[in-house]
Write a protein that holds these residues in place. Structure first.
Motif, PDB file in Angstrom:
ATOM      1  N   VAL A  75       0.732  -1.135   0.003  1.00 55.49           N
ATOM      2  CA  VAL A  75      -0.192   0.119   0.054  1.00 55.49           C
ATOM      3  C   VAL A  75       0.946   1.260   0.090  1.00 55.49           C
ATOM      4  N   ALA A  76       1.939   1.279   0.930  1.00 56.33           N
ATOM      5  CA  ALA A  76       2.684   2.406   1.047  1.00 56.33           C
ATOM      6  C   ALA A  76       3.413   2.729  -0.319  1.00 56.33           C
ATOM      7  N   THR A  77       3.871   1.703  -0.714  1.00 60.69           N
ATOM      8  CA  THR A  77       4.864   1.905  -2.041  1.00 60.69           C
ATOM      9  C   THR A  77       4.016   2.034  -3.384  1.00 60.69           C
ATOM     10  N   TRP A  78       2.783   1.533  -3.426  1.00 67.74           N
ATOM     11  CA  TRP A  78       2.158   1.753  -4.757  1.00 67.74           C
ATOM     12  C   TRP A  78       1.404   3.063  -4.580  1.00 67.74           C
ATOM     13  N   GLU A  79       1.131   3.352  -3.563  1.00 65.35           N
ATOM     14  CA  GLU A  79       0.410   4.767  -3.167  1.00 65.35           C
ATOM     15  C   GLU A  79       1.349   6.002  -3.599  1.00 65.35           C
ATOM     16  N   GLN A  80       2.569   5.608  -3.423  1.00 68.37           N
ATOM     17  CA  GLN A  80       3.709   6.503  -3.640  1.00 68.37           C
ATOM     18  C   GLN A  80       3.715   6.628  -5.168  1.00 68.37           C
ATOM     19  N   VAL A  81       3.932   5.374  -5.836  1.00 70.46           N
ATOM     20  CA  VAL A  81       3.925   5.462  -7.445  1.00 70.46           C
ATOM     21  C   VAL A  81       2.950   6.311  -8.127  1.00 70.46           C
ATOM     22  N   ARG A  82       1.708   6.288  -7.372  1.00 70.69           N
ATOM     23  CA  ARG A  82       0.583   7.092  -7.982  1.00 70.69           C
ATOM     24  C   ARG A  82       0.785   8.631  -8.061  1.00 70.69           C
ATOM     25  N   ASN A  83       1.654   9.085  -7.266  1.00 70.29           N
ATOM     26  CA  ASN A  83       1.926  10.376  -7.134  1.00 70.29           C
ATOM     27  C   ASN A  83       3.270  10.820  -7.497  1.00 70.29           C
ATOM     28  N   SER A  84       3.788   9.708  -8.203  1.00 72.19           N
ATOM     29  CA  SER A  84       5.322  10.256  -8.806  1.00 72.19           C
ATOM     30  C   SER A  84       5.494  10.143 -10.167  1.00 72.19           C
ATOM     31  N   THR A  85       6.397  10.436 -10.521  1.00 72.47           N
ATOM     32  CA  THR A  85       7.019  10.460 -12.092  1.00 72.47           C
ATOM     33  C   THR A  85       8.027   9.322 -12.231  1.00 72.47           C
ATOM     34  N   THR A  86       7.693   8.365 -13.266  1.00 66.07           N
ATOM     35  CA  THR A  86       8.520   7.310 -13.206  1.00 66.07           C
ATOM     36  C   THR A  86       9.491   7.412 -14.385  1.00 66.07           C
ATOM     37  N   ILE A  87       9.579   8.421 -15.242  1.00 69.38           N
ATOM     38  CA  ILE A  87      10.412   8.824 -16.484  1.00 69.38           C
ATOM     39  C   ILE A  87      11.537   9.435 -16.183  1.00 69.38           C
ATOM     40  N   LEU A  88      12.785   9.105 -16.409  1.00 63.05           N
ATOM     41  CA  LEU A  88      13.988   9.706 -16.120  1.00 63.05           C
ATOM     42  C   LEU A  88      14.035  10.874 -16.908  1.00 63.05           C
ATOM     43  N   THR A  89      14.306  12.255 -16.154  1.00 60.37           N
ATOM     44  CA  THR A  89      14.464  13.363 -16.847  1.00 60.37           C
ATOM     45  C   THR A  89      15.662  14.130 -16.541  1.00 60.37           C
ATOM     46  N   GLU A 133      13.868  17.455 -20.514  1.00 62.66           N
ATOM     47  CA  GLU A 133      14.332  18.268 -19.534  1.00 62.66           C
ATOM     48  C   GLU A 133      13.556  18.106 -18.059  1.00 62.66           C
ATOM     49  N   THR A 134      12.255  18.009 -18.312  1.00 59.84           N
ATOM     50  CA  THR A 134      11.230  17.943 -17.274  1.00 59.84           C
ATOM     51  C   THR A 134      10.316  16.931 -17.547  1.00 59.84           C
ATOM     52  N   PRO A 135       9.486  16.322 -16.499  1.00 55.22           N
ATOM     53  CA  PRO A 135       8.589  15.258 -16.808  1.00 55.22           C
ATOM     54  C   PRO A 135       7.626  15.570 -18.002  1.00 55.22           C
ATOM     55  N   PRO A 136       7.465  14.722 -18.902  1.00 49.17           N
ATOM     56  CA  PRO A 136       6.614  14.683 -19.962  1.00 49.17           C
ATOM     57  C   PRO A 136       5.128  14.611 -19.637  1.00 49.17           C
ATOM     58  N   TYR A 137       4.639  13.706 -18.720  1.00 53.28           N
ATOM     59  CA  TYR A 137       3.406  13.563 -17.845  1.00 53.28           C
ATOM     60  C   TYR A 137       3.234  14.146 -16.454  1.00 53.28           C
ATOM     61  N   VAL A 138       2.187  14.069 -15.919  1.00 49.79           N
ATOM     62  CA  VAL A 138       1.770  14.347 -14.652  1.00 49.79           C
ATOM     63  C   VAL A 138       0.728  13.301 -14.233  1.00 49.79           C
ATOM     64  N   PRO A 139       0.919  12.968 -12.797  1.00 49.50           N
ATOM     65  CA  PRO A 139      -0.042  11.931 -12.402  1.00 49.50           C
ATOM     66  C   PRO A 139      -1.591  12.336 -12.782  1.00 49.50           C
ATOM     67  N   LYS A 372       0.761  21.190  -4.732  1.00 52.48           N
ATOM     68  CA  LYS A 372       1.498  22.603  -5.222  1.00 52.48           C
ATOM     69  C   LYS A 372       2.514  22.511  -6.249  1.00 52.48           C
ATOM     70  N   GLY A 373       2.204  21.657  -7.037  1.00 48.64           N
ATOM     71  CA  GLY A 373       3.274  21.908  -8.530  1.00 48.64           C
ATOM     72  C   GLY A 373       4.467  21.006  -8.086  1.00 48.64           C
ATOM     73  N   THR A 374       4.514  20.243  -7.105  1.00 49.59           N
ATOM     74  CA  THR A 374       5.749  19.439  -6.743  1.00 49.59           C
ATOM     75  C   THR A 374       5.849  18.287  -7.814  1.00 49.59           C
ATOM     76  N   THR A 375       7.009  18.152  -8.195  1.00 53.45           N
ATOM     77  CA  THR A 375       7.332  16.663  -9.014  1.00 53.45           C
ATOM     78  C   THR A 375       7.988  15.772  -8.040  1.00 53.45           C
TER      79      THR A 375
END
Length: 394
Positions: A75-89, A133-139, A372-375
Motif C-alpha cells: 500500500v505504501a509503495t504503490w500509493e507513492q507510485v501514484r503520486n510520482s513520475t517514473t520517467i528519467l529526466t 528536461e522535465t517530466p512529459p506527463y503528470v499523475p 502544489k506543483g511538486t514533482t
C-alpha cells in the motif's frame, strides 16, 4: 517522522486485511488469503490440487503453492507510485547528488566506458535522445488505461474492440498488432521495452506502423524509466508497465497476463511457448494488486467488461491504511499530512515549459493543486523510501 501508531491506525490495517481476504476469496478463482503474524503479513495460497509446472532453472525446484506478501509495504509503495513520475529526466539527474558522476552513466549502453561522465557533454549527448528536461506527463493525466501483456491467453477472447475503447493503451516489447487486432486491438499509445527489445528498436517501431527513415530513426519519443522496487514477486516488463500506467492514469486495467487457473506453459500470443517465470507467484501478486484497488484484471475467465471487483477497499480506507503503514514501516515523513514530508531531497524546479493547465483533466489539475506543483521522483535503494522532489521556483 511521527511513527506512533494510534488506535485508528491499527483499525485501518485490520480492516484492510479483513476486506482483502474477502476480496481474494471472491475474485481470486480459487486463491485464498490467510492472515500472517500481524496486520501486514498475508499468505496467498493455491488449492492443494494445483499442478505447479514451473521449475526453477537454478535449483530444479517446482514453484510452491503459497506466497507471503506484506500489505503495508504494498500500500505504501504503490500509493507513492501514484503520486510520482517514473520517467528519467535531466532535472532528476541534475538534482541528484553526484547524479552525473554516479548515476547517469549507469543508464547509458556501455556507460561503464564513459569514465563516470567526466566528460559531461559526451554523457549528455548520449542521453540527449531519451532525456526530457522535465517530466512529459503528470499523475492522473489520463483517464482509463489498459496495459496489454503478451500471454497466449489473449487468443481465447476477442478483447480487441474493448481494448481500443481505453484512453491509453500500453503495450510491451515486440508484441505485434497486425493480424491480431480482434484479440489485442489496434490502439497503441505507449510501448514499454526491456533492454533486449530496446536493442532491436527498429523492429519494434515497425509494429506500430511507423516508417523508419534512415536519417530519422524514430519519430516517437523514447524515454527511460526510473525504478521503484517491489521485491521480486512479479518481475519484468509487465510490472514496469503497470507502474508506469499507475503514475499517469486514473484507472488501470490489465489484459493478456497469464492469471487464470489451469496454467500449463508460458505462451505468447504471437510465438511458440517458451520458458516462463514464476507464473503462480505472478498471478498471486496481480491478485493482491486487484484487491488493493490498483488494477482490474481481464482474462478468459474474467471476460465480462462489467465485472465488479467485490470487496475492493474504498479510497478513504486505502488512505487510512497508507498513513498507518508509513508509520509502521518508519517511512520518511510518516504521520504527516503534508505530502512533501516524504521528500528526502528537495530542489527548486527547472522552469517548466508552460503546460496549459486548462488542457489537463480535472483529476490531474486537482492533483497538481494538492501537491502544489511538486514533482516527485522515486529514489532507488533509499532507506525509508524517501523521494527526490522538485518544487516550483516562485
Amino acid at each position: 517522522g511521527n511513527y506512533q501508531l494510534i488506535d485508528e491506525d491499527w483499525q485501518a490495517l485490520q480492516s484492510l486485511q479483513s476486506g482483502f481476504k474477502k476480496c481474494v476469496t471472491e475474485n481470486g478463482l480459487g486463491l485464498q488469503a490467510i492472515s500472517g503474524k500481524d496486520y501486514c503479513q498475508v499468505t496467498l495460497t493455491y488449492p492443494s490440487d494445483t499442478d505447479s509446472k514451473w521449475k526453477d532453472p537454478k535449483t530444479g525446484e517446482v514453484e510452491g503453492l503459497s506466497f507471503e506478501f506484506n500489505l503495508c509495504e504494498a500500500v505504501a509503495t504503490w500509493e507513492q507510485v501514484r503520486n510520482s513520475t517514473t520517467i528519467l529526466t535531466r532535472e532528476f539527474i541534475d538534482a541528484l547528488p553526484n547524479g552525473w558522476e554516479e548515476y547517469a552513466w549507469r543508464r547509458i549502453n556501455k556507460g561503464v566506458l564513459l569514465n563516470n561522465c567526466k566528460n559531461r557533454t559526451l554523457c549528455m549527448e548520449k542521453l540527449s535522445l531519451v532525456l526530457p528536461e522535465t517530466p512529459p506527463y503528470v499523475p492522473r493525466q489520463f483517464g482509463r488505461c489498459a496495459v496489454i501483456g503478451n500471454s497466449g491467453d489473449l487468443l481465447k477472447t476477442r478483447f480487441g474492440k474493448e481494448i481500443d475503447s481505453y484512453d491509453v493503451v500500453i503495450r510491451e516489447n515486440g508484441a505485434p498488432i497486425e493480424n491480431y487486432t480482434e484479440y489485442v486491438g489496434k490502439k497503441s499509445s505507449f510501448r514499454l521495452l526491456n533492454r533486449g527489445s530496446a536493442k532491436a528498436l527498429d523492429k519494434v517501431v515497425e509494429l506500430d506502423g511507423i516508417d523508419i527513415v534512415a536519417d530519422i530513426p524514430i519519430r516517437n519519443t523514447v524515454y527511460l524509466m526510473l525504478g521503484a522496487s517491489f521485491g521480486s514477486a512479479a518481475k519484468g516488463t509487465g510490472l514496469k508497465a503497470l507502474e508506469f500506467a499507475l503514475s499517469i492514469c486514473d484507472s488501470v486495467d490489465m489484459y493478456g497476463f497469464t492469471v487464470d487457473p489451469g496454467y500449463k506453459e508460458w505462451t505468447r500470443y504471437f510465438s511458440e511457448s517458451r520458458k516462463g517465470h514464476t507464473p503462480l507467484h505472478g498471478r498471486a501478486y496481480y491478485q493482491m494488486m486487484e484487491c488493493l484497488g490498483l488494477i482490474k484484471i481481464h482474462s478468459p475467465m474474467r471476460s465480462d467488461p462489467n465485472r465488479a471487483v467485490k470487496w475492493v477497499p474504498s479510497q478513504s480506507a486505502i488512505r487510512a491504511a497508507r498513513i498507518a503503514s508509513e508509520k509502521l514501516l518508519r517511512r520518511v515523513g510518516a504521520g504527516s499530512e503534508d505530502l512533501l514530508s516524504s521528500c528526502s531531497i528537495l530542489k527548486k524546479q527547472v522552469k517548466r515549459k508552460h503546460m496549459s493547465i486548462s488542457s489537463l483533466r480535472k483529476a490531474a489539475v486537482d492533483h497538481q493543486k494538492f501537491v502544489k506543483g511538486t514533482t516527485m521522483y522515486p529514489l532507488e535503494h533509499n532507506p525509508g523510501h524517501g523521494q527526490l522532489c522538485t518544487v516550483p521556483a516562485d
